[in-house]
Design a protein around this motif. Structure first.
Motif, PDB file in Angstrom:
ATOM      1  N   ARG A 391       0.973  -1.208  -0.177  1.00 53.98           N
ATOM      2  CA  ARG A 391       0.179  -0.284   0.467  1.00 53.98           C
ATOM      3  C   ARG A 391       0.738   1.087   0.140  1.00 53.98           C
ATOM      4  NH1 ARG A 391      -4.922   1.749   1.759  1.00 53.98           N
ATOM      5  NH2 ARG A 391      -3.611   2.886   3.285  1.00 53.98           N
ATOM      6  N   ALA A 392       1.946   1.612   0.862  1.00 51.38           N
ATOM      7  CA  ALA A 392       2.626   2.258   0.490  1.00 51.38           C
ATOM      8  C   ALA A 392       3.121   3.198  -0.226  1.00 51.38           C
ATOM      9  CB  ALA A 392       3.680   2.126   2.016  1.00 51.38           C
ATOM     10  N   ALA A 393       3.823   1.422  -1.447  1.00 47.85           N
ATOM     11  CA  ALA A 393       4.651   1.715  -2.203  1.00 47.85           C
ATOM     12  C   ALA A 393       3.795   2.616  -3.338  1.00 47.85           C
ATOM     13  CB  ALA A 393       5.195   0.810  -3.027  1.00 47.85           C
ATOM     14  N   ALA A 394       2.102   2.101  -3.307  1.00 52.66           N
ATOM     15  CA  ALA A 394       0.973   2.121  -4.444  1.00 52.66           C
ATOM     16  C   ALA A 394       0.899   3.983  -4.255  1.00 52.66           C
ATOM     17  CB  ALA A 394       0.357   1.488  -4.369  1.00 52.66           C
ATOM     18  N   TYR A 395       0.608   3.813  -2.849  1.00 51.60           N
ATOM     19  CA  TYR A 395       0.112   5.541  -2.653  1.00 51.60           C
ATOM     20  C   TYR A 395       1.162   6.689  -2.877  1.00 51.60           C
ATOM     21  CZ  TYR A 395      -4.859   4.369  -1.236  1.00 51.60           C
ATOM     22  OH  TYR A 395      -5.859   3.799  -1.985  1.00 51.60           O
ATOM     23  N   ALA A 396       2.783   5.964  -2.273  1.00 52.80           N
ATOM     24  CA  ALA A 396       3.647   6.798  -2.934  1.00 52.80           C
ATOM     25  C   ALA A 396       3.840   7.025  -4.460  1.00 52.80           C
ATOM     26  CB  ALA A 396       5.023   6.085  -2.004  1.00 52.80           C
ATOM     27  N   ARG A 397       3.505   5.981  -4.791  1.00 52.93           N
ATOM     28  CA  ARG A 397       3.971   6.847  -6.207  1.00 52.93           C
ATOM     29  C   ARG A 397       2.445   7.372  -6.862  1.00 52.93           C
ATOM     30  NH1 ARG A 397       6.127   3.011 -10.721  1.00 52.93           N
ATOM     31  NH2 ARG A 397       6.494   4.761 -12.844  1.00 52.93           N
ATOM     32  N   LEU A 398       1.669   7.116  -6.268  1.00 56.97           N
ATOM     33  CA  LEU A 398      -0.321   8.063  -7.366  1.00 56.97           C
ATOM     34  C   LEU A 398       0.839   9.532  -6.795  1.00 56.97           C
ATOM     35  CD1 LEU A 398      -2.305   7.192  -7.813  1.00 56.97           C
ATOM     36  CD2 LEU A 398      -3.627   6.733  -5.756  1.00 56.97           C
ATOM     37  N   ALA A 399       0.982   9.538  -5.256  1.00 54.88           N
ATOM     38  CA  ALA A 399       0.721  10.953  -5.085  1.00 54.88           C
ATOM     39  C   ALA A 399       1.582  11.820  -5.929  1.00 54.88           C
ATOM     40  CB  ALA A 399       1.561  10.554  -4.182  1.00 54.88           C
ATOM     41  N   GLN A 400       2.684  11.301  -6.863  1.00 54.73           N
ATOM     42  CA  GLN A 400       3.453  11.998  -7.934  1.00 54.73           C
ATOM     43  C   GLN A 400       3.151  11.709  -9.262  1.00 54.73           C
ATOM     44  OE1 GLN A 400       7.309  10.033  -7.673  1.00 54.73           O
ATOM     45  NE2 GLN A 400       7.556   9.714  -5.761  1.00 54.73           N
ATOM     46  N   ILE A 401       1.815  12.085  -8.989  1.00 60.19           N
ATOM     47  CA  ILE A 401       0.891  11.947 -10.633  1.00 60.19           C
ATOM     48  C   ILE A 401      -0.458  12.535 -10.725  1.00 60.19           C
ATOM     49  CG2 ILE A 401      -0.918  11.249 -12.448  1.00 60.19           C
ATOM     50  CD1 ILE A 401       1.115   7.943 -11.263  1.00 60.19           C
ATOM     51  N   ASN A 402      -1.156  13.912 -11.578  1.00 55.65           N
ATOM     52  CA  ASN A 402      -0.753  15.351 -11.140  1.00 55.65           C
ATOM     53  C   ASN A 402      -2.160  14.670 -12.609  1.00 55.65           C
ATOM     54  OD1 ASN A 402       0.677  16.250  -9.479  1.00 55.65           O
ATOM     55  ND2 ASN A 402       2.193  17.243 -10.934  1.00 55.65           N
ATOM     56  N   LEU A 403      -3.891  14.623 -11.651  1.00 53.45           N
ATOM     57  CA  LEU A 403      -4.258  14.592 -13.050  1.00 53.45           C
ATOM     58  C   LEU A 403      -5.623  15.700 -12.568  1.00 53.45           C
ATOM     59  CD1 LEU A 403      -6.729  14.203 -15.764  1.00 53.45           C
ATOM     60  CD2 LEU A 403      -6.516  11.985 -13.681  1.00 53.45           C
ATOM     61  N   PRO A 404      -5.944  16.667 -13.149  1.00 51.91           N
ATOM     62  CA  PRO A 404      -6.965  17.712 -12.455  1.00 51.91           C
ATOM     63  C   PRO A 404      -8.653  17.171 -11.899  1.00 51.91           C
ATOM     64  CG  PRO A 404      -5.752  18.300 -14.552  1.00 51.91           C
ATOM     65  CD  PRO A 404      -5.599  17.676 -14.549  1.00 51.91           C
ATOM     66  N   GLY A 405      -8.945  17.293 -11.152  1.00 48.94           N
ATOM     67  CA  GLY A 405      -9.879  17.012 -10.876  1.00 48.94           C
ATOM     68  C   GLY A 405      -9.985  15.586 -10.680  1.00 48.94           C
ATOM     69  N   ALA A 406      -9.255  14.444 -10.025  1.00 43.39           N
ATOM     70  CA  ALA A 406      -9.194  13.352 -10.274  1.00 43.39           C
ATOM     71  C   ALA A 406      -9.190  12.570  -8.333  1.00 43.39           C
ATOM     72  CB  ALA A 406      -8.007  12.816 -10.515  1.00 43.39           C
ATOM     73  N   HIS A 407      -9.885  11.620  -8.463  1.00 44.04           N
ATOM     74  CA  HIS A 407     -10.007  11.251  -7.455  1.00 44.04           C
ATOM     75  C   HIS A 407      -9.720   9.651  -7.521  1.00 44.04           C
ATOM     76  CE1 HIS A 407     -14.309   8.806  -8.710  1.00 44.04           C
ATOM     77  NE2 HIS A 407     -14.221   9.357  -9.424  1.00 44.04           N
TER      78      HIS A 407
END
Ligand code: GLY
Length: 423
Positions: A391-407
């Motif tokens: 979980r930590a690995a997935a969320y750390a990488r996700l935090a480095q992606i930008n998509l306006p309005g995404a959830h």
């Protein structure tokens, strides 16, 4: 071996990645693919719903094996066309794909095979709806009795919400399926099947609701993890013995033997497993969490299911640890999503080992920039020694992606990590 993968989502991206990593696979082509898959395989256009088009492309690309990802081509008979052309195909015939395409067929097979499932009634006119709703509850499960990518299901304790969804489905020209509610944690068990031979993959769990804590509307799936630390091996064995093997045998007996991936969606209660649904293909997003844990090269595994040598396949080997996939969804998903937003960030570049960004609804804009092109835009997978690390690995990488309005959901795999699920 040369492989043609049909489809365009993160599931196909995961399949293509695993096949491209298999030294026995000489080339992978994906059609129609997406912007991310293009980095791992040649991507070509195709009308995926046309057997003739898929056969033509398989010939043009000298494919030895065609792997059909989504349900719609399978229900329409694409696998039949490929096999009729003398090319091996991983995917069921149209007759066998009815296990997903026709809920009435699935219920009939389960009844004949003695498999536990929800009580169900199909309603095809508004005049019968209220009486039928009265025979269900206090939790109503209301399904679009057609292919609806998971979004046709409403599970609610609110009779008005159940009635409104049923009416909308009927207005859309489809029958409504009402089902009794199955309690207990849900499991997705994917099995390779050829005829009566059944080989299970690791069990996984999807998170179908849009919001944390299982709040909000149903979606095609907002994230998944595998394996399930709370599910004893004996329960997986029971699912194979009491559910999947009897269904495979029943389908063989009916003259529509199954070839490909049979997806059993189940609820586990005090009596054991009960079927929520069958699907005729790899699940999405569970596949994106399961395949990174498969140590056995994927090409030979899919080929064995396609060519009937599955029973002779050595036992599958799995990496220790866990994998978690988190879906990044576009603004407004699962309603009509906003598309065309630019996707950016360091997370899109090659990430740390054990993480992957898989593309679902992406495209290249005219200026070459990556843009959102669907409701579920990206999947980020992390792996680790256990669920907490994954979980930590997935969320750390996700935090480095930008998509306006995404959830996205922040709790994929969290209840399991915290030991809050038991059977
Ligand atoms: N995980 C839900 C599905 O693939 O239908």
């Amino acid at each position: 071996m040369r492989v043609l993968v049909i489809g365009s989502g993160a599931r196909e991206h995961a399949l293509v990645s695993a096949l491209a990593d298999d030294p026995a696979v000489e080339a992978v082509v994906c059609a129609p693919g997406n912007a991310g898959i293009a980095a791992r395989a040649q991507v070509l256009p195709v009308d995926a719903a046309s057997g003739d088009a898929v056969v033509g492309l398989a010939r043009d690309t000298a494919a030895d094996l065609v792997v059909v990802g989504p349900e719609v081509p399978l229900v329409l008979g694409v696998a039949d066309a490929v096999r009729a052309a003398g090319i091996a195909c991983f995917g069921p015939s149209a007759a066998a794909a009815r296990i997903e395409g026709s809920k009435a067929f699935a219920k009939d097979v389960m009844a004949a095979a003695g498999v536990r499932t929800a009580r169900a009634e199909s309603v095809d006119n508004a005049g019968d709806l209220d009486a039928a709703l009265g025979r269900f509850g206090p939790t109503w499960v209301v399904k679009d009795d057609g292919l609806a990518a998971g979004k046709g299901v409403v599970v609610t304790a609110d009779l008005e919400e159940a009635r409104a969804h049923a009416a909308a489905v009927l207005d859309g020209g489809h029958p409504v399926l009402l089902e009794s509610f199955l309690s207990g944690p849900e499991v997705s068990l994917f099995c390779l099947v050829h005829g009566r031979t059944v080989v299970p993959l690791l069990p996984a769990q999807d998170h179908k609701r849009a919001g944390d804590g299982d709040a909000g509307p149903n979606t095609g799936g907002m994230g998944a993890y595998a394996p399930l630390p709370w599910l004893p091996q004996e329960m997986t064995d029971r699912i194979v013995d009491e559910v999947v093997a009897p269904v495979a045998a029943e389908m063989a007996d009916r003259g529509c033997p199954y070839t490909g991936l049979l997806y059993a969606g189940l609820a586990i209660d005090s009596e054991g497993p009960a079927v929520v649904e069958f699907n005729c293909r790899f699940g999405d997003p569970e596949t994106q969490a399961i395949l990174p844990l498969l140590r056995t090269p994927l090409g030979a595994v899919l080929a064995a299911a396609a060519d009937g040598t599955l029973a002779g396949l050595p036992p599958l080997e799995w990496r220790a640890g866990a994998a978690v996939t988190v879906v990044l969804a576009a603004q407004n998903y699962p309603a009509i999503p906003r598309t065309g937003d630019v996707i950016s960030g360091a997370g899109l570049a090659d990430g740390p080992d054990g993480t992957a960004v898989l593309h679902a609804g992406t495209a290249r804009g005219e200026d070459g920039r990556l843009v959102s092109a669907g409701g579920r835009v990206l999947n980020v997978t992390g792996t680790g020694d256990d669920l907490a690390q994954a979980r930590a690995a997935a969320y750390a990488r996700l935090a480095q992606i930008n998509l306006p309005g995404a959830h996205h959901r922040t709790d994929i795999g969290l209840a399991a990590e915290q030991g809050r699920i038991s059977v």
